[in-house]
Design a protein around this motif. Sequence first.
Motif: not given
Length: 91
Positions: A67-78
Motif C-alpha cells: 500500500l506504500v507508494k514505491g513498494i510493490g508486491e514483488r518487493t514484498v515477496e522478495l
Amino acid sequence: MNNWITTIALFVLLLPVLALAGPVNVNTADAETISESLQGVGLSKARAIVEYRQKHGPFRSADDLSLVKGIGERTVELNREHILVAPAAKK
C-alpha cells in the motif's frame, strides 16, 4: 583449485543475502533499519514506509506494505521472510 575458486565466488555472490540481519518489525523499526534489512528498499522507500505507518497506523500483514507508494508486491515477496509485523511494545 577450481573448486576453491568456485566456493569463494559463491560466497561473494551470497554475501549481500547473508548480511540481512533477520526479520525487521516494520511497525517499530526506523527507516535506516528497514533499508538495511530489506532487499530493494533504499532509504527513500524506507522513509515512505515509516511515514505511511505514522499516518495510517501499524501494518497488519506483510502484504500491507504494498500500500506504500514505491513498494510493490514483488518487493514484498522478495522480503517476506524478513518482514515482521508485530505491535509496538507497550510503555
